[in-house]
Design a protein around this motif. Structure first.
Motif, mmCIF file in Angstrom:
data_model
loop_
_atom_site.group_PDB
_atom_site.id
_atom_site.type_symbol
_atom_site.label_atom_id
_atom_site.label_comp_id
_atom_site.label_asym_id
_atom_site.label_seq_id
_atom_site.Cartn_x
_atom_site.Cartn_y
_atom_site.Cartn_z
ATOM 1 N N TYR A 29 -5.109 -0.343 49.935
ATOM 2 C CA TYR A 29 -4.988 -1.311 51.037
ATOM 3 C C TYR A 29 -6.334 -1.967 51.324
ATOM 4 O O TYR A 29 -6.420 -3.206 51.458
ATOM 5 C CB TYR A 29 -4.471 -0.598 52.281
ATOM 6 C CG TYR A 29 -4.479 -1.451 53.533
ATOM 7 C CD1 TYR A 29 -3.578 -2.504 53.693
ATOM 8 C CD2 TYR A 29 -5.370 -1.189 54.578
ATOM 9 C CE1 TYR A 29 -3.570 -3.281 54.842
ATOM 10 C CE2 TYR A 29 -5.370 -1.959 55.734
ATOM 11 C CZ TYR A 29 -4.474 -3.004 55.864
ATOM 12 O OH TYR A 29 -4.475 -3.770 57.002
ATOM 13 N N LEU A 30 -7.389 -1.160 51.417
ATOM 14 C CA LEU A 30 -8.719 -1.706 51.705
ATOM 15 C C LEU A 30 -9.174 -2.658 50.607
ATOM 16 O O LEU A 30 -9.733 -3.728 50.884
ATOM 17 C CB LEU A 30 -9.718 -0.558 51.864
ATOM 18 C CG LEU A 30 -9.455 0.428 53.018
ATOM 19 C CD1 LEU A 30 -10.435 1.603 52.941
ATOM 20 C CD2 LEU A 30 -9.569 -0.275 54.361
ATOM 21 N N THR A 31 -8.916 -2.267 49.365
ATOM 22 C CA THR A 31 -9.312 -3.105 48.229
ATOM 23 C C THR A 31 -8.535 -4.420 48.213
ATOM 24 O O THR A 31 -9.111 -5.501 47.991
ATOM 25 C CB THR A 31 -9.084 -2.347 46.909
ATOM 26 O OG1 THR A 31 -9.804 -1.114 46.949
ATOM 27 C CG2 THR A 31 -9.550 -3.169 45.713
ATOM 28 N N PRO A 77 4.195 -2.034 42.740
ATOM 29 C CA PRO A 77 3.929 -0.768 42.038
ATOM 30 C C PRO A 77 2.862 0.034 42.784
ATOM 31 O O PRO A 77 1.943 -0.539 43.382
ATOM 32 C CB PRO A 77 3.424 -1.223 40.663
ATOM 33 C CG PRO A 77 3.869 -2.633 40.524
ATOM 34 C CD PRO A 77 3.885 -3.208 41.901
ATOM 35 N N PRO A 78 2.946 1.365 42.754
ATOM 36 C CA PRO A 78 1.908 2.170 43.397
ATOM 37 C C PRO A 78 0.580 2.077 42.637
ATOM 38 O O PRO A 78 0.560 1.782 41.437
ATOM 39 C CB PRO A 78 2.469 3.591 43.348
ATOM 40 C CG PRO A 78 3.456 3.578 42.226
ATOM 41 C CD PRO A 78 4.027 2.188 42.183
ATOM 42 N N LYS A 79 -0.514 2.299 43.343
ATOM 43 C CA LYS A 79 -1.869 2.315 42.772
ATOM 44 C C LYS A 79 -2.209 1.001 42.084
ATOM 45 O O LYS A 79 -2.880 0.976 41.056
ATOM 46 C CB LYS A 79 -2.023 3.477 41.782
ATOM 47 C CG LYS A 79 -1.746 4.844 42.371
ATOM 48 C CD LYS A 79 -1.984 5.941 41.337
ATOM 49 C CE LYS A 79 -1.629 7.306 41.883
ATOM 50 N NZ LYS A 79 -1.885 8.401 40.906
ATOM 51 N N ASP A 80 -1.745 -0.111 42.641
ATOM 52 C CA ASP A 80 -1.956 -1.424 42.028
ATOM 53 C C ASP A 80 -2.456 -2.406 43.089
ATOM 54 O O ASP A 80 -1.683 -3.220 43.607
ATOM 55 C CB ASP A 80 -0.651 -1.920 41.402
ATOM 56 C CG ASP A 80 -0.820 -3.206 40.609
ATOM 57 O OD1 ASP A 80 -1.899 -3.828 40.690
ATOM 58 O OD2 ASP A 80 0.147 -3.610 39.922
ATOM 59 N N PRO A 81 -3.754 -2.339 43.436
ATOM 60 C CA PRO A 81 -4.267 -3.207 44.494
ATOM 61 C C PRO A 81 -4.239 -4.690 44.148
ATOM 62 O O PRO A 81 -4.205 -5.537 45.045
ATOM 63 C CB PRO A 81 -5.708 -2.710 44.698
ATOM 64 C CG PRO A 81 -6.062 -2.001 43.433
ATOM 65 C CD PRO A 81 -4.787 -1.416 42.914
ATOM 66 N N VAL A 82 -4.224 -5.016 42.865
ATOM 67 C CA VAL A 82 -4.191 -6.425 42.464
ATOM 68 C C VAL A 82 -2.839 -7.047 42.829
ATOM 69 O O VAL A 82 -2.764 -8.110 43.467
ATOM 70 C CB VAL A 82 -4.461 -6.564 40.946
ATOM 71 C CG1 VAL A 82 -4.290 -8.024 40.514
ATOM 72 C CG2 VAL A 82 -5.871 -6.072 40.616
ATOM 73 N N THR A 83 -1.750 -6.380 42.414
ATOM 74 C CA THR A 83 -0.422 -6.884 42.774
ATOM 75 C C THR A 83 -0.218 -6.841 44.284
ATOM 76 O O THR A 83 0.369 -7.761 44.868
ATOM 77 C CB THR A 83 0.665 -6.050 42.076
ATOM 78 O OG1 THR A 83 0.473 -6.123 40.659
ATOM 79 C CG2 THR A 83 2.054 -6.572 42.409
ATOM 80 N N LEU A 84 -0.715 -5.787 44.914
ATOM 81 C CA LEU A 84 -0.602 -5.669 46.372
ATOM 82 C C LEU A 84 -1.266 -6.852 47.061
ATOM 83 O O LEU A 84 -0.686 -7.458 47.977
ATOM 84 C CB LEU A 84 -1.240 -4.357 46.834
ATOM 85 C CG LEU A 84 -1.247 -4.093 48.339
ATOM 86 C CD1 LEU A 84 0.178 -4.001 48.883
ATOM 87 C CD2 LEU A 84 -2.025 -2.804 48.652
ATOM 88 N N ALA A 85 -2.451 -7.222 46.600
ATOM 89 C CA ALA A 85 -3.160 -8.361 47.199
ATOM 90 C C ALA A 85 -2.365 -9.652 47.020
ATOM 91 O O ALA A 85 -2.265 -10.471 47.944
ATOM 92 C CB ALA A 85 -4.547 -8.493 46.574
#
Length: 419
Positions: A250-252, A357-365
């Protein structure tokens, strides 16, 4: 490995959602009236006080058995017994816990024991069997980190925990799971049998009580002004500050989005957990202070959710049904969550929220940026999530399910006694 698929017909009972039906509280359950029930949990059993009060209203004699918060239970008129339990594995202390629970159950002599969470649902059920309690129910609220994380320590602990669950499953009348993935996982590994397994969709949320905690519009506007200026958006994560809750992701992601959308404001709510392998350090969180404001522990979470534009939970923890998603839905907020058990049981991607997907800050962003720049879609998904929470995950519906389970267990126990 072939994935086990359990349909409703595989289980001895099923509780389909009745869309549009009245889920008002039950005030009377004649077969249960006067029956004594002990509800066993840990330090957070107080979160189930609304459920316990409904049990009382239905005519049951309720005793809460927990490790803390005596005053909170007694102020709500609920009988309370305290016991000692360590959160970590300690064979000597755990045997003392088992014996303490056995003695108190032998003294109280309940008809039903209902244990929640990992250790209580093991030791509480063993103790209930030793004390001769006729109906023994356990609720597994999530798979937890031991069955999710890798490493030698967790592999060894999994062997021990699997054996403990198997024995508790044999002693239990019913084992309940919050999501289908956890149920299938447990049955496929012999932790319980499909005949004793039941799917209950979470602990439920008391919508009326939760919404009552949301401040009026004037106070909401004042809180919003403190957190964001004109034209700015508010994104919120509320969670225990553990790595496996996806806090770093989340922070990333927030840092990435802030570079592209400077008007986006990001907030993190949660307290530092006791020292452990998954605990985040304060300096790790503060290293993102330029992009994310850490608010620490807050008592006004309903207010914060009500003024947020977007709620994010990038967890890869062994969730049951994440409560913050239900609370966000109660406030009609759109949610971005991960494709993990529990989250996928609530979020239907593109209809009432987004899944990444979990552990995927790029897609999350990328999804956060998309959500923040499309207000119409955010509002539509938030309304859909509210409708789903009301029809599928309300405390009233969950309470009715449990009354049905208790009544059926009672009827089956009576039948077995007389035949």
């Amino acid at each position: 490995m072939v994935r086990l698929t359990i349909s409703a017909s595989t289980l001895p009972w099923d509780f389909p959602c009745e869309e549009g039906k009245d889920h008002s509280p039950v005030t009377c359950a004649e077969p249960l009236r006067g029956k004594r029930i002990c509800v066993i949990g840990g330090e957070d059993l107080h979160l189930r006080i609304p459920f316990l009060k409904r049990l009382q209203k239905a005519g049951l004699d309720v005793t809460a058995v927990a490790t803390a918060r005596r005053q909170q239970f007694e102020s709500d008129g609920i009988s309370f017994v305290e016991y000692r339990m360590k959160r970590t594995v300690d064979p000597v202390a755990d045997l003392c816990t088992l014996d303490e629970l056995r003695k108190l159950l032998a003294r109280i002599r309940p008809t039903i024991v209902h244990a929640f969470d990992t250790k209580p649902s093991i030791y509480g059920i063993w103790a209930a069997a030793l004390a001769g309690v006729p109906i023994r129910i356990r609720t597994i609220t999530g798979r937890g980190s031991i069955f999710v994380e890798q490493g030698l320590r967790n592999r060894l602990l999994r062997v021990l925990l699997r054996w403990m669950h198997q024995l508790a499953g044999k002693c239990a009348t019913v084992t309940a799971f919050y999501n289908r993935d956890d149920l299938e996982f447990a049955v496929s590994r012999g932790l319980t049998s499909a005949r004793k397994a039941v799917l209950v969709p979470g602990s439920g949320i008391d919508l009326e009580a939760f919404v009552a905690q949301v401040p009026d519009q004037e106070d909401q506007l004042e809180l919003r002004r403190k957190l964001a200026g004109p034209g700015q958006t508010v994104t919120l994560m509320v969670s225990r500050l553990l790595r496996e809750k996806g806090v770093i992701e989340y922070l990333t992601a927030a840092r990435t989005v802030r570079h592209q959308l400077p008007t986006a404001r990001f907030y993190l709510v949660g307290a530092i957990e006791p020292a452990g392998r998954q605990t985040l350090r304060e300096e790790e969180i503060l290293s993102f202070a330029d992009d994310v404001t850490w608010l620490g522990r807050r008592e006004d979470v309903p207010a914060l959710l009500s003024i947020a534009d977007l709620v994010v939970l990038p967890t890869y923890y062994g969730e049951g049904i994440p409560r913050v998603i239900l609370e966000a839905g109660a406030c009609r907020r759109a949610v971005v969550a991960t494709k993990v058990p529990g989250c996928v049981d609530v979020i239907d991607c593109g209809r009432n929220g987004w899944l990444v997907p979990p552990k995927d800050p790029v897609t999350l962003a990328g999804i956060i940026k998309l959500a923040l720049t499309d207000e119409d879609t955010r509002l539509r998904l938030g309304e859909n999530l509210f409708a789903d929470v009301r029809s599928k995950f309300s405390l009233d519906r969950i309470f009715r399910i449990w009354l049905t389970i208790y009544s059926r267990c009672l009827a089956e126990a009576a039948y077995a006694t007389h035949h």
